[in-house]
Write an enzyme that holds these catalytic residues in place. Structure first.
Site, mmCIF file in Angstrom:
data_model
loop_
_atom_site.group_PDB
_atom_site.id
_atom_site.type_symbol
_atom_site.label_atom_id
_atom_site.label_comp_id
_atom_site.label_asym_id
_atom_site.label_seq_id
_atom_site.Cartn_x
_atom_site.Cartn_y
_atom_site.Cartn_z
ATOM 1 N N ASP A 1 -5.920 -5.077 -7.438
ATOM 2 C CA ASP A 1 -7.206 -3.958 -7.096
ATOM 3 C C ASP A 1 -6.639 -2.570 -7.089
ATOM 4 O OD1 ASP A 1 -9.432 -3.178 -6.455
ATOM 5 O OD2 ASP A 1 -9.224 -3.743 -4.384
ATOM 6 N N ASP B 1 5.102 0.402 -4.456
ATOM 7 C CA ASP B 1 4.202 0.237 -5.666
ATOM 8 C C ASP B 1 3.801 -0.873 -5.503
ATOM 9 O OD1 ASP B 1 3.198 1.445 -8.495
ATOM 10 O OD2 ASP B 1 3.950 -0.651 -8.712
ATOM 11 N N GLY B 2 2.482 -1.431 -5.663
ATOM 12 C CA GLY B 2 2.022 -2.865 -5.417
ATOM 13 C C GLY B 2 2.507 -3.485 -6.759
ATOM 14 N N GLU C 1 0.762 -1.215 0.016
ATOM 15 C CA GLU C 1 -0.131 0.145 -0.032
ATOM 16 C C GLU C 1 0.778 1.314 -0.007
ATOM 17 O OE1 GLU C 1 -2.600 2.751 -0.613
ATOM 18 O OE2 GLU C 1 -3.261 0.551 -0.373
#
Length: 258
Positions: free
Chosen positions: A160, A139-140, A115
């Site tokens: 998501d 950064d995911g 997150e």
């Protein structure tokens, strides 16, 4: 951009779809006595209060989980996750997908969460304390590429993003292709909004071309308010587990009752 905060939308019908299918897939995976990895690229804060100002302002939860949850059988893993969170945190609590996952996982399973939003990351870190999660302020998609293939190798990734900018739609098919090449046994689950603009359609066309065996479900529902552009939500799953199509059909029938 880091302006999106899910607290305004927690527990809406899009969450019901996403979390119900996620809980089903994790329940399927945990039936086998082998450890797994769960990876989430855009985790949010993990826990929401449906009685707080943000949730009450939009009313999306009242038209979402509040209406839908009683239609799930008591033994459904999604209903069990929501009820477990409410038993622990109070009657108006709602789990984000990190907690849905954590409740379904077992000792020996790995839990990786990313997150980037500073306030959401701080809240996520507090929420997941004691759950054995590896939480990164990163950064995911970058994290996903860095840690795949994970250990344990079997498992599931939830992607998501907030879709705040057009580049989200352009980037996802490319990155999912890279992840799938590195982690060919992983279940990759992408949530996306159904928008009146049709912004999601080129992304879905690219994904279906890259993953012709992928599973896709789209559910429609009324806009949350006048002028709201989201009129449904979708899930695209690479390497879908056995039974997912049947579960999605049951979920579609449930939505038709609401």
């Amino acid at each position: 951009m880091l302006s999106y905060q899910h607290a305004y939308h927690a527990g809406n019908l899009a969450d019901v779809q996403k979390h119900a299918l996620l809980a089903f897939m994790l329940d399927y995976l945990t039936q086998k006595d082998k450890p797994l990895s769960y990876i989430e690229t855009h985790a949010g804060r993990g826990l929401y209060d449906l009685a707080d100002e943000a949730a009450l302002k939009t009313g999306e939860a009242a038209a979402g989980v509040t209406l839908a949850l009683p239609h799930f059988p008591p033994a459904h893993p999604y209903r069990q996750a929501v009820e477990a969170v409410r038993a622990r945190f109070g009657a108006t609590a709602y789990p984000g997908s990190p907690l849905v996952a954590a409740i379904g996982l077992r000792e020996g399973d790995a839990l990786h969460l990313a997150e980037l939003h500073p306030q959401e990351h701080a809240a996520l870190t507090a929420t997941m304390a004691g759950w054995g999660a590896h939480v990164q302020k990163r950064d995911g998609l970058e994290m996903a590429l860095a840690i795949t293939p994970p250990t344990p190798r079997r498992g599931l990734m939830l992607i998501d993003p907030a879709y705040e900018v057009k580049s989200d739609y352009d980037q996802i098919p490319r990155v999912m292709g890279q992840i799938a090449r590195k982690w060919n046994v992983g279940i990759l689950a992408l949530w996306y909004p159904i928008l009146t603009s049709g912004a999601h359609k080129p992304m879905l066309a690219a994904l279906q071309a890259a993953f012709p065996e992928g599973f896709r479900q789209e559910l429609s529902f009324p806009p949350a308010r006048d002028g709201h552009r989201m009129v449904g939500s979708g899930m695209f799953v690479v390497n879908p587990p056995w039974g997912l199509a049947d579960e999605a059909a049951r979920l579609k029938a449930l939505f038709a009752k609401l």
